[in-house]
Design an enzyme around this catalytic site. Structure first.
Site, PDB file in Angstrom:
ATOM      1  N   LYS A   1       0.877  -1.172   0.000  1.00 20.42           N
ATOM      2  CA  LYS A   1       0.000   0.000   0.000  1.00 20.42           C
ATOM      3  C   LYS A   1       0.908   1.213   0.000  1.00 20.42           C
ATOM      4  O   LYS A   1       2.125   1.090   0.089  1.00 20.42           O
ATOM      5  CB  LYS A   1      -0.882  -0.010   1.242  1.00 20.42           C
ATOM      6  CG  LYS A   1      -2.005  -1.035   1.168  1.00 20.42           C
ATOM      7  CD  LYS A   1      -3.041  -0.716   2.222  1.00 20.42           C
ATOM      8  CE  LYS A   1      -4.073  -1.827   2.305  1.00 20.42           C
ATOM      9  NZ  LYS A   1      -4.835  -1.723   3.549  1.00 20.42           N
TER      10      LYS A   1
ATOM     11  N   HIS B   1       2.218   6.745   3.273  1.00 20.34           N
ATOM     12  CA  HIS B   1       1.695   8.105   3.262  1.00 20.34           C
ATOM     13  C   HIS B   1       2.399   8.979   4.282  1.00 20.34           C
ATOM     14  O   HIS B   1       3.262   8.511   5.031  1.00 20.34           O
ATOM     15  CB  HIS B   1       0.176   8.110   3.428  1.00 20.34           C
ATOM     16  CG  HIS B   1      -0.297   7.327   4.594  1.00 20.34           C
ATOM     17  ND1 HIS B   1      -0.145   7.770   5.883  1.00 20.34           N
ATOM     18  CD2 HIS B   1      -0.905   6.115   4.666  1.00 20.34           C
ATOM     19  CE1 HIS B   1      -0.654   6.871   6.701  1.00 20.34           C
ATOM     20  NE2 HIS B   1      -1.115   5.856   5.994  1.00 20.34           N
TER      21      HIS B   1
ATOM     22  N   HIS C   1       2.893   7.891   7.790  1.00 24.51           N
ATOM     23  CA  HIS C   1       4.029   7.010   8.060  1.00 24.51           C
ATOM     24  C   HIS C   1       5.323   7.812   8.157  1.00 24.51           C
ATOM     25  O   HIS C   1       6.198   7.490   8.945  1.00 24.51           O
ATOM     26  CB  HIS C   1       4.160   5.948   6.956  1.00 24.51           C
ATOM     27  CG  HIS C   1       3.004   5.006   6.899  1.00 24.51           C
ATOM     28  ND1 HIS C   1       2.233   4.851   5.773  1.00 24.51           N
ATOM     29  CD2 HIS C   1       2.473   4.177   7.827  1.00 24.51           C
ATOM     30  CE1 HIS C   1       1.292   3.959   6.018  1.00 24.51           C
ATOM     31  NE2 HIS C   1       1.408   3.543   7.257  1.00 24.51           N
TER      32      HIS C   1
END
Ligand code: ARG
Length: 607
Positions: free
Chosen positions: A145, A148, A151
């Site tokens: 994934k 973003h 993170h």
């Protein structure tokens, strides 16, 4: 050489460390004067009332906080009339209900600079955490994934906290808890048969897996069979079917390798790469059984849940209808395993405030399960506030959202895009000053380092919980409280030595006449700030806030920049004095560098 006044002996006060934080001595000296004048105060009470003053004042005591009988002016008068200056404290004045104490300038210079040079590169560190172990979990991206900005914040704040705990003597385990498990891996496995390419995978595993994930998600929307197939695949994975796990293993390993390179770029490291996949089935089953035995579990439409309404935390599902585990259950099992394995004294989760509810539920369940290490330090606090209490054994360090972090190409999906863009933006900025640019040895590398500094500083400048809007213009600016400005301040300090080689190496501190600095108020400001650094570190440990360290670094950089034209090294004819100034700037550089390293920055020598 001017004569050095004898220092009076000082009593000891618990939880102070004068050999590492020399302002403890000054504060004890002031506290002692207070107890002489006001005998009903204990030394500890007096000590805790001695705070740093506002700009221009060294230490300040707010008289009302002692709650002594009598009127403020009378109490103040007792302190002032019995005051005799000594080698630590010079004077006291009353200002409304505050007493301002000024420390002895010569002693302050000598002791602060002496301590910086004796302890560097450990100046500012303390041993309060000696013998204790902390697990710091941060970054924790999801494989396949997007990485973003949430993170990124976890990575930046977590790296800072890990450095901070280490600086305070803790045994730190840096842990990355990957999102490497869940139904999406069944989906990717299904999609990989159709869209996967070994070549692409080897080129950039993170990107390729994400691409496959996006494609197969589209398929799944059009055809419900894809999801059924994916769920079947994931069930095989959960059941430990080697065939179904083989590819997944490779993807995980390749993604970790790629991440490691990017973390290295960011000056961030991990001791342990674990993940949701690593939480053992047994520990989750045991945890569920225990919850059931304790009568905490109820059933609803085949799913099992823990009712936390009493704590205003809703109902938390701990097992799905099909028997597969979920995020919360993995966290519960994971925490228990970590305690068994590491016997931590503290465990910190650096996770976005979007997951406040999740962590509050998670911690509440651990607490209800009676684990001694999961009991809140303040039983009266609400469950959601308690999750973030820094005094607890398990702590959620949360942070707000970031808006506007996109590159010129669009929304950011991967960490390497952010890093690359930071480097490019900075590089373009530096090229605007042709003359300067041509003198930089490796401009691209330098630009990248400054760019990363800019991103990190913007992230850590305000209180964690605040949301902020990321701004590339601000990130690249050398003016204002920005990352580039901080690097520039360090580079400038590093250049003094290069420009005045005849003064180096400096002689032993004892033979440098620091009293010669006393005529410069700007030099005094710098030295005083340096003396506060150990307390900046202590406060950060209590609040888990990087912003205090960032503020300190900027205050120091500003103090240095104001001193620059007044406390001049080059051309100073008095060699003794030139040396004393050099000693001051060298100490300032060391402390600035220490603060920058604590913030996970790499201080530059040239730019
Ligand atoms: N991988 C999760 C996410 O991206 C974050 C993990 C946080 N840590 C935890 N123990 N739950 O949302």
């Amino acid at each position: 050489m001017s004569t050095i006044p004898n220092l009076p002996n000082l009593p000891t006060v618990p939880d102070t460390e004068p050999s590492r934080a020399v302002f403890d001595s000054f504060r004890i000296a002031i506290a002692q004067k207070l107890t002489t004048a006001l005998p009903s105060l204990t030394l500890e009470q007096a000590f805790s009332g001695v705070d740093y003053g506002k700009k221009g004042e060294d230490f300040t005591v707010a008289i009302p906080r002692f709650r002594l009988p009598g009127k403020i002016p009378e109490i103040a008068d007792k302190v002032i009339s019995s005051f005799t200056p000594d080698a630590y404290v010079d004077s006291v004045v009353l200002d409304k209900s505050f007493l301002h104490f000024r420390v002895n300038t010569a002693t302050m210079f000598r002791l602060v600079l002496g301590q910086v040079s004796a302890l560097t590169p450990e100046y500012g560190c303390n041993e309060s955490g000696k013998g204790k172990r902390v697990i710091l979990e941060y970054s924790s991206p999801n494989i396949a994934k997007s990485f973003h900005v949430g993170h990124l914040r976890s990575t930046i704040i977590g790296a800072f906290l890990a450095n901070l705990y280490e600086a305070c003597g803790w045994d730190v385990i840096r842990m990355n808890y990957l999102g490497d498990w869940g139904t999406q891996f069944g989906l990717i496995a299904t999609g990989f048969e159709k869209y996967g390419s070994q070549e692409e995978l080897e080129k950039d595993a993170i990107k390729h897996l994400f691409d496959v994930y996006v494609q197969v998600n589209k398929d799944a929307e059009a055809d419900p069979n894809v999801k059924v197939e994916a769920a079947r695949w994931f069930k095989r994975m959960e059941d430990g079917d080697e065939e179904a796990l083989r590819n997944w293993r490779v993807w995980r390993e390749m993604s970790v390798k790629k991440y490691e390179q990017e973390y290295e770029r960011l000056n961030v490291k991990f001791d342990v790469y674990t993940g949701e996949s690593k939480v053992g089935k047994e520990s989750m089953d045991t945890a569920l059984k225990r919850l059931e035995e304790m009568g905490l579990v109820s059933e609803s439409e085949g799913a099992k849940l823990v009712d936390l309404e009493k704590y205003k935390l809703g109902k938390a599902v701990v097992r799905k209808k099909d028997g597969t585990s979920i995020y919360l259950t993995r966290d519960i099992g994971g925490a228990i395993e970590r305690y068994e394995k590491y016997k931590f004294d503290k465990m910190i989760y650096v996770v976005s405030s979007q997951q406040d509810l999740h962590l509050a539920q998670f911690f509440k369940v651990l607490e209800l399960m009676d684990f001694p290490w999961a009991q809140p330090s303040d039983p009266k606090q609400s469950a959601s506030a308690s999750a973030q209490n820094p005094a607890n054994t398990v702590v959620h360090v949360n942070y707000g959202l970031v808006q506007g972090m996109s590159t010129r190409k669009g929304t950011v999906v991967f960490l390497n895009e952010i890093i690359k863009e930071a480097g490019n933006v900075m590089h373009e900025q530096m090229q605007k000053n042709e003359e300067k640019y041509s003198s930089v040895e490796n401009p691209e590398e330098t630009a990248l380092e400054i760019g990363i500094t800019g991103v990190k500083i913007q992230d850590m400048a305000a209180k964690r919980v605040n949301n902020y809007t990321f701004n590339w213009d601000r990130m690249k600016s050398f003016e204002g409280d920005t990352g580039p400005y901080l690097q520039y301040a360090h580079v400038r300090l590093a250049s003094i030595g290069r420009k005045n080689p005849h003064l180096l190496p400096l002689p032993a501190p004892a033979s440098i006449d620091t009293a010669l600095l006393a005529e410069y108020p700007h030099a005094r400001d710098i030295a005083f700030l340096l003396g506060t650094y150990p307390d900046v570190v202590r406060v950060a440990l209590k609040t888990h806030e990087p912003s205090g360290v960032v503020t300190f670094a900027f205050r120091l950089a500003h103090a240095i920049s104001s001193a620059w034209d007044v406390v001049v090294v080059k051309g100073e004819e008095d060699e003794e004095k030139a040396r004393a100034k050099m000693y001051l700037y060298e100490s300032a550089r060391e402390v600035l560098a220490a603060a920058m390293r604590l913030l996970s920055l790499r201080p530059l020598e040239r730019m």
